[in-house]
Design an enzyme around this catalytic site. Structure first.
Site, mmCIF file in Angstrom:
data_model
loop_
_atom_site.group_PDB
_atom_site.id
_atom_site.type_symbol
_atom_site.label_atom_id
_atom_site.label_comp_id
_atom_site.label_asym_id
_atom_site.label_seq_id
_atom_site.Cartn_x
_atom_site.Cartn_y
_atom_site.Cartn_z
ATOM 1 N N HIS A 264 18.457 -46.261 -66.728
ATOM 2 C CA HIS A 264 18.177 -45.746 -65.391
ATOM 3 C C HIS A 264 17.303 -46.699 -64.589
ATOM 4 O O HIS A 264 17.454 -46.829 -63.385
ATOM 5 C CB HIS A 264 17.481 -44.382 -65.484
ATOM 6 N N ARG B 83 23.356 -49.627 -70.126
ATOM 7 C CA ARG B 83 23.172 -48.504 -69.219
ATOM 8 C C ARG B 83 21.728 -48.044 -69.338
ATOM 9 O O ARG B 83 21.311 -47.584 -70.398
ATOM 10 C CB ARG B 83 24.106 -47.349 -69.607
ATOM 11 N N LYS C 161 23.711 -42.690 -46.647
ATOM 12 C CA LYS C 161 25.160 -42.632 -46.880
ATOM 13 C C LYS C 161 25.426 -43.216 -48.261
ATOM 14 O O LYS C 161 25.793 -44.383 -48.419
ATOM 15 C CB LYS C 161 25.893 -43.405 -45.764
ATOM 16 N N ARG D 154 23.212 -48.698 -39.744
ATOM 17 C CA ARG D 154 23.035 -47.561 -40.661
ATOM 18 C C ARG D 154 23.171 -48.020 -42.113
ATOM 19 O O ARG D 154 22.430 -47.545 -42.983
ATOM 20 C CB ARG D 154 24.061 -46.464 -40.350
ATOM 21 N N GLU E 70 25.452 -29.678 -41.459
ATOM 22 C CA GLU E 70 26.577 -30.497 -40.970
ATOM 23 C C GLU E 70 27.828 -30.074 -41.709
ATOM 24 O O GLU E 70 27.812 -29.076 -42.430
ATOM 25 C CB GLU E 70 26.272 -31.983 -41.192
HETATM 26 N N1 PDD Z 1 31.867 -39.344 -43.511
HETATM 27 N N2 PDD Z 1 28.084 -36.259 -42.183
HETATM 28 C C1 PDD Z 1 28.650 -36.529 -43.374
HETATM 29 C C2 PDD Z 1 28.135 -35.807 -44.575
HETATM 30 C C3 PDD Z 1 29.682 -37.461 -43.477
HETATM 31 O O1 PDD Z 1 30.215 -37.740 -44.678
HETATM 32 C C4 PDD Z 1 30.155 -38.095 -42.299
HETATM 33 C C5 PDD Z 1 31.267 -39.094 -42.324
HETATM 34 C C6 PDD Z 1 29.551 -37.782 -41.080
HETATM 35 C C7 PDD Z 1 29.965 -38.421 -39.789
HETATM 36 O O2 PDD Z 1 29.491 -39.745 -39.691
HETATM 37 P P1 PDD Z 1 30.263 -40.813 -38.805
HETATM 38 O O3 PDD Z 1 30.460 -40.222 -37.480
HETATM 39 O O4 PDD Z 1 29.346 -41.965 -38.784
HETATM 40 O O5 PDD Z 1 31.565 -41.097 -39.487
HETATM 41 C C8 PDD Z 1 28.508 -36.859 -41.062
HETATM 42 C C9 PDD Z 1 32.859 -40.331 -43.703
HETATM 43 C C10 PDD Z 1 33.786 -40.660 -42.646
HETATM 44 C C11 PDD Z 1 33.341 -40.383 -45.130
HETATM 45 O O6 PDD Z 1 32.529 -40.133 -45.992
HETATM 46 O O7 PDD Z 1 34.496 -40.720 -45.375
#
Ligand code: PDD
Length: 286
Positions: free
Chosen positions: A104, A102, A149, A51, A181
């Site tokens: 963008h 700085r 992420k 990921r 979520e």
């Molecule tokens: N976050 N959705 C969001 C928006 C998240 O931030 C997370 C986890 C998850 C779950 O993903 P996973 O099962 O892979 O941890 C779903 C983490 C733990 C954080 O930001 O600290």
């Protein structure tokens, strides 16, 4: 947990210094991973690294290290911090790096900043999880690309904080009438002994715990569906759970001011949590 990995070196965290021009600091220009570690063993590390690779690709940052190297760094960090018996999380953080200004636009020759730290995480005892938690619902105010992420988390920070300040563990987010979520987790519901979770899309992060939860549900023959979940379906659910790496599977027994089902952890959650715990043990024995 004082020793960190920082751009090729292992050092005490207070000795690491970052440029004020680091794009992570200036723009939130970077991505991250949180990997749970149970009894000193990283859980599903390959899925997390996969990921991470996807997040890096999505924001066009070159992969700074091979999978093998990430794994070695994590193992070394666990050893250097004396955490071989502990349960905690590894935090991997990659920013685009810095140049002496700085702006963008992205220069080609920037070197990513790479940090790995060990953090406590928010693990709950079996007793706490069996008792269940409260969640509130909030409008999903984040931007669209939630599958990445990324470290720029201001909307999530504000949403999560609203949940905590109203005595809840999590905010379950609603976009255009559908569940996406949690602010920091994925969401599952149970209706008539069947499991439902929002299908993967740009609007949610493909959680690794979500993936494992579906795997163990399949192993124990509980039907599940990845689909759109309307707000009403959430509110009428027999069970609601959230999942995340350090929280694992948390039953939600109160949603806003209303109890979920009987107000206690449901039977499907119990079975899936047990299967998840068994899976953790088999993986650990690898
Ligand atoms: N976050 N959705 C969001 C928006 C998240 O931030 C997370 C986890 C998850 C779950 O993903 P996973 O099962 O892979 O941890 C779903 C983490 C733990 C954080 O930001 O600290």
């Amino acid at each position: 947990m004082d020793i960190i990995y920082f751009n090729g070196e292992f050092l005490p965290f207070e000795n690491a210094t970052i440029s004020v021009y680091d794009r992570g600091f200036l723009f939130g220009d970077g991505v991250y991973e949180v990997i749970p570690v149970f009894d000193g063993k990283p859980f599903e590390i390959k899925a997390h690294l996969e990921r991470l690779k996807k997040s890096l690709e999505a924001v066009q940052i070159d992969l700074p290290l091979s999978n093998q190297r990430w794994i070695e760094i994590c193992a070394e960090l666990i050893q250097k911090n004396n955490l071989k018996e502990s349960t905690f999380t590894l935090y991997l953080h990659v920013t685009r790096g810095s140049e002496h200004c700085r702006r963008h636009t992205i220069s080609k020759d920037m070197k990513p900043t790479v940090i790995v730290t060990c953090m406590k995480g928010q693990f709950f005892t079996e007793e706490e999880r069996y008792k269940g938690f409260k969640a509130i619902t909030l409008e999903d105010s984040r931007r669209r690309d939630c599958y990445i992420k990324e470290i720029s988390l201001l909307p999530s920070v504000l949403l999560a904080n609203k949940a905590i300040s109203s005595g809840a563990l999590e905010a379950i987010l609603i976009r255009d009438g559908y569940v996406t979520e949690g602010a920091v987790s994925n969401v599952f519901i149970v209706r008539n002994n069947e499991i439902f979770t929002p299908a993967l899309s740009n609007y949610i992060l493909g959680g690794i715990t979500r993936q494992v939860t579906l795997k163990v549900a399949r192993d124990i023959n509980i039907p599940f569906y990845e689909q759109l979940i309307a707000e009403k379906m959430l509110r009428d659910a027999d069970e609601v759970w959230i999942t995340a790496s350090s929280r694992e599977i948390c039953p939600i027994v109160q949603l806003d001011e209303k109890l979920v089902g009987t107000g206690k952890m449901g039977p499907v959650a119990k079975k899936v949590i047990e299967a998840y715990e068994d899976y953790k043990l088999t993986v650990r024995d690898d």
